[in-house]
Design a protein around this motif. Sequence first.
Motif, PDB file in Angstrom:
ATOM      1  N   LEU A 105     -35.877  76.528  43.818  1.00  0.00           N
ATOM      2  CA  LEU A 105     -35.751  76.318  45.268  1.00  0.00           C
ATOM      3  C   LEU A 105     -35.318  74.881  45.540  1.00  0.00           C
ATOM      4  O   LEU A 105     -35.888  74.195  46.385  1.00  0.00           O
ATOM      5  CB  LEU A 105     -37.085  76.622  45.954  1.00  0.00           C
ATOM      6  N   GLY A 106     -34.314  74.444  44.778  1.00  0.00           N
ATOM      7  CA  GLY A 106     -33.846  73.077  44.908  1.00  0.00           C
ATOM      8  C   GLY A 106     -34.343  72.158  43.809  1.00  0.00           C
ATOM      9  O   GLY A 106     -33.900  71.017  43.690  1.00  0.00           O
ATOM     10  N   GLU A 107     -35.290  72.645  42.986  1.00  0.00           N
ATOM     11  CA  GLU A 107     -35.809  71.824  41.894  1.00  0.00           C
ATOM     12  C   GLU A 107     -34.819  71.783  40.724  1.00  0.00           C
ATOM     13  O   GLU A 107     -33.812  72.477  40.708  1.00  0.00           O
ATOM     14  CB  GLU A 107     -37.148  72.368  41.393  1.00  0.00           C
ATOM     15  N   SER A 108     -35.171  70.984  39.737  1.00  0.00           N
ATOM     16  CA  SER A 108     -34.372  70.928  38.515  1.00  0.00           C
ATOM     17  C   SER A 108     -35.265  71.167  37.311  1.00  0.00           C
ATOM     18  O   SER A 108     -36.472  70.889  37.342  1.00  0.00           O
ATOM     19  CB  SER A 108     -33.674  69.569  38.372  1.00  0.00           C
ATOM     20  N   ILE A 109     -34.673  71.699  36.244  1.00  0.00           N
ATOM     21  CA  ILE A 109     -35.415  71.992  35.018  1.00  0.00           C
ATOM     22  C   ILE A 109     -34.483  71.849  33.826  1.00  0.00           C
ATOM     23  O   ILE A 109     -33.277  72.110  33.922  1.00  0.00           O
ATOM     24  CB  ILE A 109     -36.024  73.416  35.072  1.00  0.00           C
ATOM     25  N   TYR A 110     -35.027  71.369  32.729  1.00  0.00           N
ATOM     26  CA  TYR A 110     -34.314  71.340  31.454  1.00  0.00           C
ATOM     27  C   TYR A 110     -34.752  72.542  30.629  1.00  0.00           C
ATOM     28  O   TYR A 110     -35.949  72.837  30.547  1.00  0.00           O
ATOM     29  CB  TYR A 110     -34.639  70.070  30.664  1.00  0.00           C
ATOM     30  N   ILE A 111     -33.789  73.230  30.020  1.00  0.00           N
ATOM     31  CA  ILE A 111     -34.098  74.356  29.147  1.00  0.00           C
ATOM     32  C   ILE A 111     -33.368  74.167  27.830  1.00  0.00           C
ATOM     33  O   ILE A 111     -32.181  73.809  27.816  1.00  0.00           O
ATOM     34  CB  ILE A 111     -33.680  75.696  29.791  1.00  0.00           C
ATOM     35  N   ASN A 112     -34.076  74.372  26.741  1.00  0.00           N
ATOM     36  CA  ASN A 112     -33.450  74.301  25.422  1.00  0.00           C
ATOM     37  C   ASN A 112     -32.224  75.212  25.393  1.00  0.00           C
ATOM     38  O   ASN A 112     -32.298  76.369  25.809  1.00  0.00           O
ATOM     39  CB  ASN A 112     -34.472  74.718  24.357  1.00  0.00           C
ATOM     40  N   GLY A 113     -31.106  74.694  24.911  1.00  0.00           N
ATOM     41  CA  GLY A 113     -29.862  75.447  24.943  1.00  0.00           C
ATOM     42  C   GLY A 113     -29.945  76.802  24.259  1.00  0.00           C
ATOM     43  O   GLY A 113     -29.293  77.760  24.686  1.00  0.00           O
ATOM     44  N   ASN A 114     -30.768  76.911  23.226  1.00  0.00           N
ATOM     45  CA  ASN A 114     -30.890  78.175  22.510  1.00  0.00           C
ATOM     46  C   ASN A 114     -31.747  79.186  23.262  1.00  0.00           C
ATOM     47  O   ASN A 114     -31.694  80.375  22.980  1.00  0.00           O
ATOM     48  CB  ASN A 114     -31.482  77.930  21.116  1.00  0.00           C
ATOM     49  N   ASP A 115     -32.537  78.707  24.242  1.00  0.00           N
ATOM     50  CA  ASP A 115     -33.462  79.579  24.961  1.00  0.00           C
ATOM     51  C   ASP A 115     -32.947  79.996  26.334  1.00  0.00           C
ATOM     52  O   ASP A 115     -33.583  80.800  27.011  1.00  0.00           O
ATOM     53  CB  ASP A 115     -34.825  78.886  25.120  1.00  0.00           C
TER      54      ASP A 115
END
Length: 232
Positions: A105-115
């Motif tokens: 909802l406008g936030e940001s998140i980092y996700i492992n590229g493999n996941d």
Amino acid sequence: MEQNYTIREFIEKTKQQDKGQGFFELETQRMLEVNLNGQVWAKAGSMISYTGGIKFEREGILEHGLGKFVKKALTGEGSSLMKANGSGKLYLADQGKKITILDLLGESIYINGNDLLAFEPSLEWDIKLMRKIAGMMAGGLFNVRLQGKGMVAFTSHYEPLTLLVEPGKPIFTDPNATVAWSGNLSPEFVTDVQLKTFFGRGSGESVQMKFSGEGFVVVQPFEEVYAADNQS
């Protein structure tokens, strides 16, 4: 306990069901249904079935600009995406891993590229390299930062655990078991020589991710070892 079914009972128990959850829907814990009417980005090779008129296209070399192309060349095939266009139901999965859906909802998140499994095109995204640990561990050298309004699906081996990061109380994680973290955090990488002695030179425990500040980190009860070509 083993259970036998008639064909009718088996179909009734396992058949596809419309749950009315929206664009992304968990058909099972390990299978994502995309109710497609337009476009979606998904991990290359994750399609297992679809209905309707859907066309698939490999991500163009310069589709997202030269900067992202250079990063993708450095990270290897692990970050490859495919674009699905059309109308119908698309089913995605990744090696039987558990799927989690987030509605940003406008936030940001980092996700492992493999996941990273799939995300709506409304989200802004960029590849972030973790070159500092090249040569120190087997893979996990990149992650994807997503921001904006839209849905994203990521995978984990078994159930994920979210750890809250508080000021003055840093959290240390094994990079091979780290799935995602909040967009305001920037992890440091530290090497523990003692752990390296205990677990051997090839162990991921010798390199740790240190999260400081305020936010969250998602880990899985599994150390994921990535292909060697992701280290190049």
